[in-house]
Design a protein around this motif. Structure first.
Motif, mmCIF file in Angstrom:
data_model
loop_
_atom_site.group_PDB
_atom_site.id
_atom_site.type_symbol
_atom_site.label_atom_id
_atom_site.label_comp_id
_atom_site.label_asym_id
_atom_site.label_seq_id
_atom_site.Cartn_x
_atom_site.Cartn_y
_atom_site.Cartn_z
ATOM 1 N N CYS A 42 0.843 -1.188 0.000
ATOM 2 C CA CYS A 42 0.000 0.000 0.000
ATOM 3 C C CYS A 42 0.882 1.243 0.000
ATOM 4 C CB CYS A 42 -0.926 0.009 1.213
ATOM 5 S SG CYS A 42 -0.069 0.017 2.797
ATOM 6 N N SER A 43 0.257 2.379 -0.152
ATOM 7 C CA SER A 43 0.965 3.650 -0.085
ATOM 8 C C SER A 43 1.359 3.901 1.372
ATOM 9 C CB SER A 43 0.044 4.767 -0.575
ATOM 10 O OG SER A 43 0.616 6.030 -0.351
ATOM 11 N N THR A 44 2.635 4.180 1.604
ATOM 12 C CA THR A 44 3.096 4.346 2.983
ATOM 13 C C THR A 44 3.890 5.629 3.192
ATOM 14 O OG1 THR A 44 5.153 3.141 2.557
ATOM 15 C CG2 THR A 44 3.283 1.853 3.374
ATOM 16 N N ASP A 51 16.714 6.534 16.332
ATOM 17 C CA ASP A 51 17.791 6.550 15.337
ATOM 18 C C ASP A 51 17.932 5.210 14.615
ATOM 19 O OD1 ASP A 51 18.728 5.339 17.685
ATOM 20 O OD2 ASP A 51 20.798 5.910 17.276
ATOM 21 N N ARG A 52 17.332 4.150 15.148
ATOM 22 C CA ARG A 52 17.466 2.826 14.541
ATOM 23 C C ARG A 52 16.160 2.224 14.041
ATOM 24 N NH1 ARG A 52 20.936 -0.750 18.391
ATOM 25 N NH2 ARG A 52 21.688 -1.783 16.531
ATOM 26 N N LEU A 53 15.025 2.752 14.462
ATOM 27 C CA LEU A 53 13.745 2.138 14.117
ATOM 28 C C LEU A 53 12.839 3.117 13.385
ATOM 29 C CD1 LEU A 53 11.831 -0.322 14.380
ATOM 30 C CD2 LEU A 53 11.052 0.686 16.532
ATOM 31 N N THR A 54 12.324 2.677 12.252
ATOM 32 C CA THR A 54 11.358 3.434 11.460
ATOM 33 C C THR A 54 10.169 2.526 11.197
ATOM 34 O OG1 THR A 54 13.132 4.663 10.375
ATOM 35 C CG2 THR A 54 11.003 4.659 9.283
ATOM 36 N N VAL A 55 8.952 3.039 11.370
ATOM 37 C CA VAL A 55 7.758 2.249 11.071
ATOM 38 C C VAL A 55 7.144 2.750 9.777
ATOM 39 C CG1 VAL A 55 7.246 1.597 13.449
ATOM 40 C CG2 VAL A 55 6.259 3.684 12.518
ATOM 41 N N LEU A 56 6.501 1.835 9.059
ATOM 42 C CA LEU A 56 5.786 2.173 7.829
ATOM 43 C C LEU A 56 4.312 2.327 8.187
ATOM 44 C CD1 LEU A 56 7.420 -0.387 5.386
ATOM 45 C CD2 LEU A 56 8.004 2.010 5.713
ATOM 46 N N VAL A 57 3.749 3.477 7.846
ATOM 47 C CA VAL A 57 2.366 3.787 8.181
ATOM 48 C C VAL A 57 1.553 3.867 6.889
ATOM 49 C CG1 VAL A 57 0.853 5.446 9.327
ATOM 50 C CG2 VAL A 57 3.184 5.122 10.157
ATOM 51 N N ASP A 58 0.442 3.146 6.846
ATOM 52 C CA ASP A 58 -0.455 3.166 5.691
ATOM 53 C C ASP A 58 -1.061 4.566 5.560
ATOM 54 O OD1 ASP A 58 -2.559 2.910 3.850
ATOM 55 O OD2 ASP A 58 -3.200 0.969 4.636
ATOM 56 N N ALA A 62 -7.964 2.533 7.237
ATOM 57 C CA ALA A 62 -9.348 2.765 7.641
ATOM 58 C C ALA A 62 -9.441 3.178 9.112
ATOM 59 C CB ALA A 62 -10.174 1.509 7.395
ATOM 60 N N ASP A 63 -8.571 2.606 9.941
ATOM 61 C CA ASP A 63 -8.549 2.985 11.354
ATOM 62 C C ASP A 63 -7.149 2.800 11.911
ATOM 63 O OD1 ASP A 63 -8.227 0.221 12.189
ATOM 64 O OD2 ASP A 63 -10.370 -0.027 11.894
ATOM 65 N N ASP A 64 -6.926 3.251 13.140
ATOM 66 C CA ASP A 64 -5.600 3.184 13.750
ATOM 67 C C ASP A 64 -5.098 1.752 13.915
ATOM 68 O OD1 ASP A 64 -5.283 5.874 13.847
ATOM 69 O OD2 ASP A 64 -5.741 6.083 15.975
ATOM 70 N N LYS A 65 -5.996 0.804 14.059
ATOM 71 C CA LYS A 65 -5.601 -0.589 14.260
ATOM 72 C C LYS A 65 -4.822 -1.140 13.061
ATOM 73 C CE LYS A 65 -7.481 -5.123 15.131
ATOM 74 N NZ LYS A 65 -8.082 -5.973 14.142
ATOM 75 N N ASP A 66 -5.146 -0.670 11.862
ATOM 76 C CA ASP A 66 -4.533 -1.194 10.643
ATOM 77 C C ASP A 66 -3.500 -0.262 10.030
ATOM 78 O OD1 ASP A 66 -6.110 -3.487 10.720
ATOM 79 O OD2 ASP A 66 -7.739 -2.515 9.643
ATOM 80 N N LYS A 67 -3.070 0.760 10.753
ATOM 81 C CA LYS A 67 -2.217 1.751 10.112
ATOM 82 C C LYS A 67 -0.747 1.346 9.981
ATOM 83 C CE LYS A 67 -1.169 4.937 13.905
ATOM 84 N NZ LYS A 67 -1.318 6.314 14.341
ATOM 85 N N TYR A 68 -0.245 0.463 10.820
ATOM 86 C CA TYR A 68 1.159 0.055 10.727
ATOM 87 C C TYR A 68 1.292 -1.150 9.803
ATOM 88 C CZ TYR A 68 1.713 3.160 14.660
ATOM 89 O OH TYR A 68 1.700 4.264 15.461
ATOM 90 N N PRO A 107 5.105 1.722 23.515
ATOM 91 C CA PRO A 107 3.851 1.198 22.938
ATOM 92 C C PRO A 107 3.810 1.270 21.420
ATOM 93 C CG PRO A 107 3.410 2.641 24.796
ATOM 94 C CD PRO A 107 4.886 2.733 24.523
ATOM 95 N N ILE A 108 4.341 2.312 20.826
ATOM 96 C CA ILE A 108 4.281 2.395 19.358
ATOM 97 C C ILE A 108 5.162 1.341 18.708
ATOM 98 C CG2 ILE A 108 6.073 4.142 19.028
ATOM 99 C CD1 ILE A 108 3.858 5.285 16.947
ATOM 100 N N SER A 109 6.282 0.999 19.345
ATOM 101 C CA SER A 109 7.127 -0.069 18.813
ATOM 102 C C SER A 109 6.406 -1.399 18.892
ATOM 103 C CB SER A 109 8.434 -0.148 19.606
ATOM 104 O OG SER A 109 9.167 1.033 19.451
ATOM 105 N N ARG A 110 5.677 -1.628 19.953
ATOM 106 C CA ARG A 110 4.926 -2.867 20.074
ATOM 107 C C ARG A 110 3.853 -2.950 18.998
ATOM 108 N NH1 ARG A 110 5.989 -5.834 24.456
ATOM 109 N NH2 ARG A 110 7.140 -4.836 26.130
ATOM 110 N N ALA A 111 3.162 -1.848 18.750
ATOM 111 C CA ALA A 111 2.122 -1.835 17.713
ATOM 112 C C ALA A 111 2.728 -2.077 16.339
ATOM 113 C CB ALA A 111 1.376 -0.504 17.746
ATOM 114 N N ALA A 112 3.865 -1.484 16.073
ATOM 115 C CA ALA A 112 4.499 -1.624 14.758
ATOM 116 C C ALA A 112 5.023 -3.033 14.542
ATOM 117 C CB ALA A 112 5.637 -0.615 14.630
#
Length: 114
Positions: A42-44, A51-58, A62-68, A107-112
């Motif tokens: 998808c478009s991200t 400095d070492r971790l980057t997450v890809l966000v959709d 449709a909602d926050d649950k599916d954004k990573y 928490p954001i690292s866990r979600a990602a």
């Protein structure tokens, strides 16, 4: 020398080739020294967590649950060495995710990572 019509025909042929459906993947990019995990095509947008971790966000989730939809670990060789994970062979993704969660417990690292 190719004519415009010949070039148009070649381009149309290349674009008509069917490709396989996307499959989630994880790989070590040796040249950039990073581990990339991509779970959805998808478009991200990249969101830097540290400095070492980057997450890809959709971009159109449709909602926050599916954004990573993935993540990148920069400095992969150092990260793997710190966590006693061999980099020159296949490794279960679970082992990398567990090391990631131990290193970046926010928490954001866990979600990602999920």
């Amino acid at each position: 020398m190719n004519t415009t019509a010949e070039l148009d025909g070649m381009a149309a042929e290349l674009l008509s080739l069917s490709s396989e459906a996307f499959r989630p993947c994880a790989y070590f990019d040796e040249r950039l020294d990073c581990i990339r995990v991509i779970t959805r095509d998808c478009s991200t947008m990249e969101e830097r967590i540290s400095d070492r971790l980057t997450v890809l966000v959709d971009n159109y989730a449709a909602d926050d649950k599916d954004k990573y939809v993935g993540f990148t670990i920069k400095g992969a060789r150092h990260f793997l060495a710190e966590n006693e994970i061999p980099w020159a062979q296949s490794v279960h993704l679970k082992r990398i995710v567990n090391a990631l969660l131990a290193t970046f417990p926010s928490p954001i690292s866990r979600a990602a990572a999920i």
